[in-house]
Write an enzyme that holds these catalytic residues in place. Structure first.
Site, PDB file in Angstrom:
ATOM      1  N   GLU A 197      -5.354  -7.043   1.352  1.00  0.00           N
ATOM      2  CA  GLU A 197      -5.131  -5.499   0.122  1.00  0.00           C
ATOM      3  C   GLU A 197      -5.645  -5.220  -1.576  1.00  0.00           C
ATOM      4  O   GLU A 197      -5.046  -4.499  -2.111  1.00  0.00           O
ATOM      5  CB  GLU A 197      -3.763  -4.836   0.594  1.00  0.00           C
ATOM      6  CG  GLU A 197      -4.075  -4.757   1.949  1.00  0.00           C
ATOM      7  CD  GLU A 197      -2.968  -4.009   2.746  1.00  0.00           C
ATOM      8  OE1 GLU A 197      -2.051  -3.548   2.057  1.00  0.00           O
ATOM      9  OE2 GLU A 197      -2.408  -3.958   4.531  1.00  0.00           O
ATOM     10  N   GLU A 315      -4.677  -6.846  10.097  1.00  0.00           N
ATOM     11  CA  GLU A 315      -3.457  -6.287   9.823  1.00  0.00           C
ATOM     12  C   GLU A 315      -4.116  -4.806  10.382  1.00  0.00           C
ATOM     13  O   GLU A 315      -4.058  -4.232  10.188  1.00  0.00           O
ATOM     14  CB  GLU A 315      -3.003  -6.557   8.666  1.00  0.00           C
ATOM     15  CG  GLU A 315      -1.923  -6.156   8.640  1.00  0.00           C
ATOM     16  CD  GLU A 315      -1.147  -6.081   7.329  1.00  0.00           C
ATOM     17  OE1 GLU A 315      -1.137  -7.003   6.814  1.00  0.00           O
ATOM     18  OE2 GLU A 315      -0.340  -5.511   6.706  1.00  0.00           O
TER      19      GLU A 315
END
Length: 530
Positions: A197, A315
């Site tokens: 991220e 994810e």
């Protein structure tokens, strides 16, 4: 009886009939050509680094769930993973870019996680010792898991601005030494994923897309040298973050051909775990469909800038910040979860990693007992029934009926997934096969008859059905019923048999309100599945 009594009796009979009948729907499967192909292990689950001190909304659901301290000897956990034969596991998460690997001659300070409000995500850096890495790989070998490992992408960089921008080249030494150690031990790592991220605006930290691409080139060069003698070297994945078209294009254009094998991204399309409307979003077909635009846009970006790579969701827990308590681990979440598996398959994605196997409120397994929640069984049924070849599917009914079709896994015919999001309407579904490549569309029924049974292999037109409902009709139930029977594990965590009911293929599939059905048509004549 009297007029009033007769009227009440008639009303009761009519109500009974109306409840037993559903809206007639025809599902059409384009059976000549596939529209996509997933990995053989589309279903994937994550293991995270969060320590027990990780809390959201006054709840701390990560006790003993960290990669660092989870109990690898628990037979229930071992059985849950073995049941997939194999299960793909992705090791990573928010703290991944603060993990130091205690290997090689030189590495940064290796310490246990500690709460620190000044550090990323409120924690200091953490440490993966090689003793723990050895234990983990012994566990992976025992359970047959297929492993993706998320590497620290911030080592060597410095923070350049208050908004979390990190600049400078990544120092790949620590990552390389972990790879080198793993290779020397014979550990089978399917793929290495760089960073978590850090794309676009990032989450607490971010790296420029061009810089990311340059780092990937250097890392791939090291991997190519290290694995030069390996017949099947690990894949390189990136960036494991939220999709932004320009940022992803910059990364792919900079890194160039055959560097990034997998373009990975994250999806949390349900919003915050504390959202009081979370349970309703899971049942709203229009809301669920919104994320399709992201899948489509990523597919286009890869086609234009990185056609040598393939897309994965590395994810997704649905709702972020550990998921929704008593919602993300309940039956209702399977509406979102199975719909996502179906949707990503139609948009060229190869793998979908569910956050998390254990830990948080979105876990597939209870963090304390490792007993499965409903989504675990949904995942297991998908993995066992839905093959890698994806068939185009449409229907003429309500948007509250979702339908997806794959060639059956390891068996003849096709398997259709039907999700009924309506709380009041049932559906009687007839499945037909479109045997034409070009319009106008003419459908050929695959329901059994003496003729079709003979021409389709003589199996009598039977189909297998797996009807999934919540115990007591409660969408927040943490017990799933399969064909009316509760799915529970044995005393040592033995996974129950997931046995179908057998139905006459000439009858429509009845899909009750707020239920899910997998139906395998053994006699389905699909050239695409041959």
């Amino acid at each position: 009886m009297g007029l009033k009594g007769a009227f009440l009796l008639l009303f009761s009979v009519l109500c009974t009939i109306s409840l037993s009948l559903g809206d007639d729907v025809t599902v059409t499967v384009r059976s000549v050509t596939t529209i996509g192909r997933t990995d053989d292990n589309l279903v994937c689950a994550t293991l995270d680094w969060w320590p027990k001190e990780k809390c959201n909304y006054g709840v701390c659901p990560w006790t003993n769930a960290s990669i660092i301290d989870m109990d690898l000897s628990n037979p229930a956990l071992v059985n849950a993973i073995k049941a997939f034969n194999p299960l793909r596991l992705r090791l990573g998460g928010s703290l991944q870019d603060q993990i130091i690997y205690k290997t090689g001659k030189y590495y940064p300070r290796c310490q246990s996680f500690r709460l620190d409000p000044k550090s990323l995500f409120g924690f200091t850096s953490g440490c993966l010792t090689m003793d723990r890495w050895d234990e983990l790989n012994q566990f992976f070998n025992e359970t047959g898991a297929v492993i993706t490992f998320g590497l620290n992408a911030l080592i060597g960089r410095r923070r350049a601005s208050k908004d979390g921008l990190y600049v400078g080249n990544m120092n790949p030494t620590n990552a390389y030494n972990l790879m080198k150690y793993s290779l020397s031990k014979g550990y089978k790592i399917d793929s290495w994923e760089l960073g978590n991220e850090l794309s676009a605006g990032g989450v607490s930290a971010r790296v420029n897309g061009v810089q990311y691409g340059e780092d990937l080139i250097r890392l791939k060069e090291l991997m190519n040298r290290l694995y030069a003698k390996e017949a099947n070297p690990p894949k390189l994945m990136a960036p494991g973050g939220f999709f932004d078209a320009k940022w992803f294009a910059d990364m792919l254009q900079t890194s160039g051909p055959n560097v990034v094998d997998v373009v990975s991204h994250h999806i949390y399309n349900l919003g915050a775990g504390v959202d009081k409307d979370l349970i309703y979003k899971m049942q709203d077909p229009y809301f669920l469909s919104e994320v399709a635009e992201t899948y489509k846009d990523l597919e286009v970006t890869i086609r234009d800038y990185g056609p040598w790579s393939s897309p994965w969701v590395s994810e997704s827990g649905g709702a972020f910040n550990s998921g929704g308590k008593d919602v993300s681990d309940a039956f209702v979440d399977s509406f979102w979860y199975l719909d996502q598996l179906g949707m990503v398959s139609t948009f060229g994605h190869k793998v979908f990693c569910r956050q998390a196997l254990i830990g948080g409120n979105y876990a597939l397994l209870n963090t304390t007992t490792f007993a499965p929640f409903p989504d675990y069984f949904s995942a297991l049924l998908w993995h066992r029934l839905m093959g890698s070849r994806v068939l185009g599917t449409s229907h003429n009914g309500s948007p509250y009926l979702r339908s997806y079709t794959h060639c059956s896994k390891g068996k003849s015919g096709v398997t259709v997934l039907l999700i009924n999001l309506s709380n009041s309407t049932s559906f009687d579904v007839s499945v037909v096969g479109d045997m034409n490549l070009y319009p106008p569309v003419v459908t050929q029924s695959i329901e059994s008859s003496s003729t079709s049974a003979s021409s389709n292999g003589g199996q009598g037109g039977q189909r297998e059905e797996y009807h999934l409902t919540p115990q007591g009709g409660d969408l927040k139930s943490k017990v799933m019923l399969l064909n009316g029977t509760p799915l529970t594990v044995g005393s040592n965590g033995e996974i129950p048999n997931l046995s179908p009911s057998v139905a006459d293929g000439s009858a429509p599939v009845h899909v009750a309100p707020l239920s899910i059905v997998f139906a395998r048509f053994k006699d389905f004549k699909a050239p695409a599945c041959s």
